[in-house]
Motif scaffolding. Structure first.
Motif, PDB file in Angstrom:
ATOM      1  N   ALA A 146     -13.985  -5.910 -18.751  1.00  0.00           N
ATOM      2  CA  ALA A 146     -13.871  -4.772 -19.668  1.00  0.00           C
ATOM      3  C   ALA A 146     -13.990  -5.223 -21.117  1.00  0.00           C
ATOM      4  CB  ALA A 146     -12.539  -4.060 -19.441  1.00  0.00           C
ATOM      5  N   ARG A 147     -13.392  -6.365 -21.465  1.00  0.00           N
ATOM      6  CA  ARG A 147     -13.469  -6.874 -22.830  1.00  0.00           C
ATOM      7  C   ARG A 147     -14.904  -7.255 -23.181  1.00  0.00           C
ATOM      8  NH1 ARG A 147     -13.793 -11.412 -25.552  1.00  0.00           N
ATOM      9  NH2 ARG A 147     -12.753 -11.614 -27.547  1.00  0.00           N
ATOM     10  N   ARG A 148     -15.590  -7.916 -22.249  1.00  0.00           N
ATOM     11  CA  ARG A 148     -16.988  -8.289 -22.496  1.00  0.00           C
ATOM     12  C   ARG A 148     -17.854  -7.060 -22.723  1.00  0.00           C
ATOM     13  NH1 ARG A 148     -16.462 -11.972 -17.760  1.00  0.00           N
ATOM     14  NH2 ARG A 148     -15.681 -13.904 -18.648  1.00  0.00           N
ATOM     15  N   GLU A 149     -17.629  -6.018 -21.932  1.00  0.00           N
ATOM     16  CA  GLU A 149     -18.420  -4.790 -22.090  1.00  0.00           C
ATOM     17  C   GLU A 149     -18.129  -4.112 -23.423  1.00  0.00           C
ATOM     18  OE1 GLU A 149     -17.712  -2.423 -18.643  1.00  0.00           O
ATOM     19  OE2 GLU A 149     -18.848  -3.779 -17.332  1.00  0.00           O
ATOM     20  N   ARG A 150     -16.871  -4.115 -23.858  1.00  0.00           N
ATOM     21  CA  ARG A 150     -16.540  -3.546 -25.177  1.00  0.00           C
ATOM     22  C   ARG A 150     -17.216  -4.336 -26.287  1.00  0.00           C
ATOM     23  NH1 ARG A 150     -11.326  -3.299 -23.209  1.00  0.00           N
ATOM     24  NH2 ARG A 150     -10.716  -5.068 -24.492  1.00  0.00           N
ATOM     25  N   PHE A 151     -17.223  -5.657 -26.166  1.00  0.00           N
ATOM     26  CA  PHE A 151     -17.833  -6.522 -27.168  1.00  0.00           C
ATOM     27  C   PHE A 151     -19.326  -6.244 -27.275  1.00  0.00           C
ATOM     28  CE2 PHE A 151     -19.777 -10.502 -28.589  1.00  0.00           C
ATOM     29  CZ  PHE A 151     -19.052 -10.729 -29.747  1.00  0.00           C
ATOM     30  N   PRO A 176      -9.868  -7.106 -16.447  1.00  0.00           N
ATOM     31  CA  PRO A 176      -9.715  -7.045 -17.906  1.00  0.00           C
ATOM     32  C   PRO A 176     -10.735  -7.888 -18.667  1.00  0.00           C
ATOM     33  CG  PRO A 176      -7.594  -7.369 -16.862  1.00  0.00           C
ATOM     34  CD  PRO A 176      -8.629  -7.480 -15.793  1.00  0.00           C
ATOM     35  N   LYS A 177     -11.128  -9.028 -18.115  1.00  0.00           N
ATOM     36  CA  LYS A 177     -12.127  -9.861 -18.789  1.00  0.00           C
ATOM     37  C   LYS A 177     -13.483  -9.163 -18.848  1.00  0.00           C
ATOM     38  CE  LYS A 177     -10.082 -14.287 -17.584  1.00  0.00           C
ATOM     39  NZ  LYS A 177     -10.283 -15.551 -16.861  1.00  0.00           N
ATOM     40  N   THR A 198     -16.715  -6.991 -34.739  1.00  0.00           N
ATOM     41  CA  THR A 198     -15.571  -7.388 -33.934  1.00  0.00           C
ATOM     42  C   THR A 198     -14.919  -8.628 -34.500  1.00  0.00           C
ATOM     43  OG1 THR A 198     -16.925  -8.762 -32.527  1.00  0.00           O
ATOM     44  CG2 THR A 198     -16.609  -6.482 -31.837  1.00  0.00           C
TER      45      THR A 198
END
Length: 109
Positions: free
Chosen positions: A82-87, A79-80, A95
Motif C-alpha cells: 500500500a505504501r509503494r502504491e501511494r508513493f 502495508p508495504k 513525498t
C-alpha cells in the motif's frame, strides 16, 4: 478470573465482553465459553490471530486475571504494498520529509 474479550469485525466497530473464566483457562477455551466460536471464524482450524494487550499469542496460551484477549482480523492489503502504491501515485517530488524545502537550500536540510 476476569478477562476481557475484544473483537473488531469492521473499522470503528468494536465488540467487547467482560467474562469470568476458571483458573487455567486457555484463549481457545475463553472464546468457546463466550460463545464467540461461531461468530469468529478460524477458531477450529487455528488460523485465527489472537493477542493479549497487543502481543501476539497462540490459542493454547494460558490466561491470567485482568488479561485483554484480542481477536484480530486479517489484513486486506499488505502495508508495504500500500505504501509503494501511494508513493507511485504521489510521485517522488511530493513525498518524504524534505518535500517542502526552501529554494536553494541543501538537500536534507
Amino acid at each position: 478470573m476476569n478477562v476481557s474479550l475484544v473483537h473488531s469485525a469492521a473499522a470503528r466497530e468494536v465488540t467487547e465482553l467482560a467474562l469470568q473464566v476458571p483458573e487455567g483457562c486457555t484463549a481457545r477455551m475463553a472464546l468457546t465459553l463466550a460463545g464467540w466460536s461461531p461468530m469468529v471464524s478460524g477458531v477450529e482450524d487455528q488460523s485465527l490471530t489472537l493477542g493479549i494487550w497487543g502481543r501476539r499469542i497462540t490459542q493454547d496460551q494460558l490466561l491470567r486475571d485482568g488479561d485483554r484477549l484480542e481477536v484480530y482480523r486479517s489484513l486486506r492489503v499488505d502495508p508495504k504494498v500500500a505504501r509503494r502504491e501511494r508513493f507511485v501515485g504521489q510521485g517522488a517530488r511530493g513525498t518524504g520529509l524534505f518535500a517542502r524545502r526552501k529554494p536553494g537550500s541543501k538537500a536534507g536540510y
